[in-house]
Design a protein around this motif. Structure first.
Motif, PDB file in Angstrom:
ATOM      1  N   TRP A  41       0.819  -1.204   0.000  1.00  0.00           N
ATOM      2  CA  TRP A  41       0.000   0.000   0.000  1.00  0.00           C
ATOM      3  C   TRP A  41       0.855   1.258   0.000  1.00  0.00           C
ATOM      4  N   SER A  54     -11.397   6.733  -4.430  1.00  0.00           N
ATOM      5  CA  SER A  54     -11.255   7.025  -3.003  1.00  0.00           C
ATOM      6  C   SER A  54     -10.535   5.912  -2.268  1.00  0.00           C
ATOM      7  N   ASN A  60      -6.336   8.922   1.620  1.00  0.00           N
ATOM      8  CA  ASN A  60      -7.304   8.165   2.393  1.00  0.00           C
ATOM      9  C   ASN A  60      -6.759   7.944   3.809  1.00  0.00           C
ATOM     10  N   GLU A  61      -7.381   8.599   4.793  1.00  0.00           N
ATOM     11  CA  GLU A  61      -6.875   8.529   6.156  1.00  0.00           C
ATOM     12  C   GLU A  61      -7.001   7.137   6.742  1.00  0.00           C
ATOM     13  N   TRP A  62      -8.085   6.441   6.419  1.00  0.00           N
ATOM     14  CA  TRP A  62      -8.264   5.095   6.938  1.00  0.00           C
ATOM     15  C   TRP A  62      -7.202   4.147   6.381  1.00  0.00           C
ATOM     16  N   LEU A  63      -6.849   4.343   5.120  1.00  0.00           N
ATOM     17  CA  LEU A  63      -5.814   3.522   4.512  1.00  0.00           C
ATOM     18  C   LEU A  63      -4.469   3.756   5.178  1.00  0.00           C
ATOM     19  N   LEU A  65      -3.952   4.912   8.207  1.00  0.00           N
ATOM     20  CA  LEU A  65      -4.016   4.389   9.574  1.00  0.00           C
ATOM     21  C   LEU A  65      -3.894   2.870   9.576  1.00  0.00           C
ATOM     22  N   GLY A  66      -4.576   2.207   8.631  1.00  0.00           N
ATOM     23  CA  GLY A  66      -4.533   0.742   8.577  1.00  0.00           C
ATOM     24  C   GLY A  66      -3.150   0.213   8.267  1.00  0.00           C
ATOM     25  N   THR A  67      -2.488   0.795   7.277  1.00  0.00           N
ATOM     26  CA  THR A  67      -1.144   0.324   6.932  1.00  0.00           C
ATOM     27  C   THR A  67      -0.148   0.604   8.053  1.00  0.00           C
TER      28      THR A  67
END
Length: 382
Positions: A41, A54, A60-63, A65-67
């Motif tokens: 990612w 998106s 993408n903040e969620w992306l 944060l997840g990575t």
């Protein structure tokens, strides 16, 4: 000591014992896979910052944060593994299930993958503070990688045939391959002189293992019909070779932008390295793509057991190679393929633990059904 403290101490020792029972190479496999998935990612985000979707947007903040969360979980597993394994060897007398050389290879692969991944987490302000530490860690792990690669072929000759068939020999060359890839990433944090030296070492490690790595990958492929090795492991070796040489080429053009090549070929050395990386990377990526397709065909008949190292990591490596291919050749088709592969590896990342949990619940349900029902007495006994 009070009775309450004794109970707490016994409960803590019991939890520690249960934790030590789970410490094996699967910890390394999960840590490597999580770091590789996060690296996929991050690499896609850096190379495709203007994505319109998106889901694939770099903002993408969620992306993000997840990575980041996956990266820290993978790093935590890699850091805890050596200490807990040593404690397990001291307290338990069970023989190890894997050879020390194989375990060391996985640990070094995890270190190099984490180094590549965490170059994206280091802020530009604090980069000088971490660059020396990361460079020193790279040198130590690269020396171990070279030692493992040097021992692989003599051990293959000395190993009896029954044990030789069961060993994943191509994994022993992965540390040196991943070391060359992490070298290209660490150059982003170094000054030009150190970056140039590190790039040269990256090419040395890549060239040192390309022939034996491909040879043993072919050996592993020939054993696929016996089901003795993981089906997708040769994909990881070839994909890492392709990705490493393309990554080295990209960073070479940046670092060696003003360097002139040999006198008989007075071209810019960075452009030459970039062109060589593009061509060699394309050839190796095509070989990896061919086995990616054939492995799925063979899997229909063999139905191999899927785990983190044999499924998530090879597909993540192939995805990384595809992203670099899209970058270096400016190919929209390769970029679309990378998106499909990201969805594929995400599915595998979620499906493997789900399948294991389902099997465990099914097994426990069957065992409870096989037990005779409890007898609480009959009218005659009353």
């Amino acid at each position: 000591m009070s009775e309450w403290m004794v109970k707490r101490l016994r409960a803590g020792l019991s939890c520690l014992g249960q934790l030590l029972d789970t410490v094996d190479t699967r910890w390394l496999e999960i840590g490597i896979s999580l770091n590789a998935y996060a690296l996929v990612w991050r690499t896609y985000k850096d190379f495709n910052a203007d994505a319109e979707s998106s889901l694939f947007s770099s903002s993408n903040e969620w992306l993000i944060l997840g990575t980041t969360l996956l990266s820290y979980i993978g790093l935590l597993l890699l850091l805890l593994f050596p200490a807990l394994l040593l404690l397990k060897r001291v307290l338990r007398s069970n023989p190890p299930t894997e050879t020390p050389l194989y375990t060391t290879s996985l640990l070094v692969v995890g270190v190099h993958t984490a180094l590549s991944n965490y170059t994206g987490l280091v802020d530009i302000v604090v980069a000088p503070l971490f660059s020396d530490l990361m460079l020193r860690l790279w040198h130590w792990s690269a020396m171990i990688s070279a030692g493992i690669a040097a021992l692989a072929f003599p051990l293959y000759i000395a190993t009896p045939l029954p044990q030789r068939v069961q060993t994943r020999w191509s994994v022993l060359f992965l540390p040196s391959i991943v070391a060359s890839a992490s070298a290209s990433d660490i150059t982003l944090l170094l000054e030009p002189r150190k970056a140039s030296s590190l790039l040269s070492l990256g090419y040395v490690f890549w060239g040192m293992v390309i022939i034996p790595a491909i040879s043993f990958a072919v050996v592993d492929i020939r054993r696929q019909l016996t089901g003795s090795v993981q089906l997708f492991m040769p994909l990881a070796v070839v994909s890492q070779l392709a990705m490493s040489v393309m990554a080295l080429g990209i960073q070479s053009r940046r670092v060696w932008a003003d360097s002139v090549g040999p006198a008989n070929a007075p071209l810019l050395l960075g452009e030459m390295a970039m062109a060589a990386g593009a061509i060699l990377g394309l050839i190796l990526w095509a070989a990896a793509a061919a086995w990616f397709v054939n492995a799925h065909v063979v899997a229909i008949w063999l139905r191999p057991r899927a785990d983190w190292l044999s499924t998530v990591y090879p597909v993540a490596s192939f995805t990384l190679a595809t992203i670099y291919l899209a970058r270096i050749w400016a190919s929209s088709t390769a970029l679309l393929s990378a998106r499909v592969l990201i969805a594929y590896v995400t599915t595998a990342l979620l499906a493997i633990p789900t399948a294991r949990l389902t099997r465990r619940l099914t097994r426990s349900a069957r065992s409870s059904d096989d037990q005779p029902p409890a007898t609480y007495g009959t009218m005659e006994s009353v």
